[in-house]
Design a protein around this motif. Sequence first.
Motif, PDB file in Angstrom:
ATOM      1  N   THR A   1       0.243  -7.724   9.491  1.00  0.00           N
ATOM      2  CA  THR A   1       0.006  -7.593   8.051  1.00  0.00           C
ATOM      3  C   THR A   1      -1.165  -6.684   7.754  1.00  0.00           C
ATOM      4  O   THR A   1      -1.118  -5.856   6.838  1.00  0.00           O
ATOM      5  N   ALA A   2      -2.241  -6.824   8.514  1.00  0.00           N
ATOM      6  CA  ALA A   2      -3.419  -5.990   8.288  1.00  0.00           C
ATOM      7  C   ALA A   2      -3.094  -4.512   8.473  1.00  0.00           C
ATOM      8  O   ALA A   2      -3.691  -3.649   7.824  1.00  0.00           O
TER       9      ALA A   2
ATOM     10  N   ASP B   1      -1.210  -1.984   3.453  1.00  0.00           N
ATOM     11  CA  ASP B   1      -1.566  -0.820   2.630  1.00  0.00           C
ATOM     12  C   ASP B   1      -0.465   0.243   2.618  1.00  0.00           C
ATOM     13  O   ASP B   1      -0.149   0.775   1.544  1.00  0.00           O
ATOM     14  N   PRO B   2       0.155   0.584   3.763  1.00  0.00           N
ATOM     15  CA  PRO B   2       1.306   1.493   3.700  1.00  0.00           C
ATOM     16  C   PRO B   2       2.441   0.953   2.826  1.00  0.00           C
ATOM     17  O   PRO B   2       3.083   1.719   2.099  1.00  0.00           O
TER      18      PRO B   2
ATOM     19  N   VAL C   1      -1.045 -12.022  -1.596  1.00  0.00           N
ATOM     20  CA  VAL C   1      -2.385 -11.979  -2.187  1.00  0.00           C
ATOM     21  C   VAL C   1      -2.912 -10.550  -2.235  1.00  0.00           C
ATOM     22  O   VAL C   1      -3.624 -10.167  -3.172  1.00  0.00           O
ATOM     23  N   HIS C   2      -2.562  -9.744  -1.250  1.00  0.00           N
ATOM     24  CA  HIS C   2      -2.972  -8.339  -1.247  1.00  0.00           C
ATOM     25  C   HIS C   2      -2.343  -7.588  -2.413  1.00  0.00           C
ATOM     26  O   HIS C   2      -3.027  -6.841  -3.130  1.00  0.00           O
TER      27      HIS C   2
ATOM     28  N   ARG D   1      -2.242  -5.484  -8.176  1.00  0.00           N
ATOM     29  CA  ARG D   1      -1.465  -5.413  -9.421  1.00  0.00           C
ATOM     30  C   ARG D   1      -1.673  -6.711 -10.216  1.00  0.00           C
ATOM     31  O   ARG D   1      -0.771  -7.556 -10.294  1.00  0.00           O
ATOM     32  N   PRO D   2      -2.845  -6.860 -10.833  1.00  0.00           N
ATOM     33  CA  PRO D   2      -3.181  -8.121 -11.500  1.00  0.00           C
ATOM     34  C   PRO D   2      -2.387  -8.406 -12.768  1.00  0.00           C
ATOM     35  O   PRO D   2      -2.372  -9.546 -13.237  1.00  0.00           O
TER      36      PRO D   2
END
Length: 204
Positions: free
Chosen positions: A15-16, A20-21, A48-49, A54-55
């Motif tokens: 996941t880490a 981001d990609p 959560v990322h 995108r809040p």
Amino acid sequence: MSEPVRAARRFAPATARNRDPILKVLGPLLPESGLILELASGTGEHVVHFARARPRLVWQPSDPSPEARESIAAWVAAEGLPNVRAPLALDAAAADWPVAGVDAAVCINMLHISPWAATEGLMRGVGTRLPSGGLLYIYGPFRRADAPTAPSNEAFDADLKSRDARWGLRMLEDVRTEAGTNGLGFEGFVEMPANNLSLIFRKH
């Protein structure tokens, strides 16, 4: 953060590396507002990322595993994110889902570690819950008729099948066909790191 919350969080090393990609591809495809369903949320690290990035979107994680849902809830609690709902007990292959209409759906690394019935259920369930133009985003490793499979993915496929004969890398063409029978048009794919693909579908 309380010790029970800290202890309940699970970590997926991939996941880490891929969050981001994935967000770089997924972010521009998402609506500005609405409800986003994540199928097979796993540890909860992805949702959560994405929710932090995108809040204005409301995120609905889900997973059939009680242990996964405990981890998802712990991650949401630890991050204090108001735009992530409590995780649902949802099996993509089930006839009934505990969620009605959604504005988009996200499914990361599920198709190859589940029976084909889960892919059929995913397409059926999403196809009946998305509005016209609604997004289905799928990420993972796939086979393609027009391209050789990377040696690392061949080894991964063999390992998956040794663990469960119903698992394994899916043919992109089969996934496209199943999506099409459920009113989901294929918009294309994006090649991702580590021989993965982002698949983009839209509801007709």
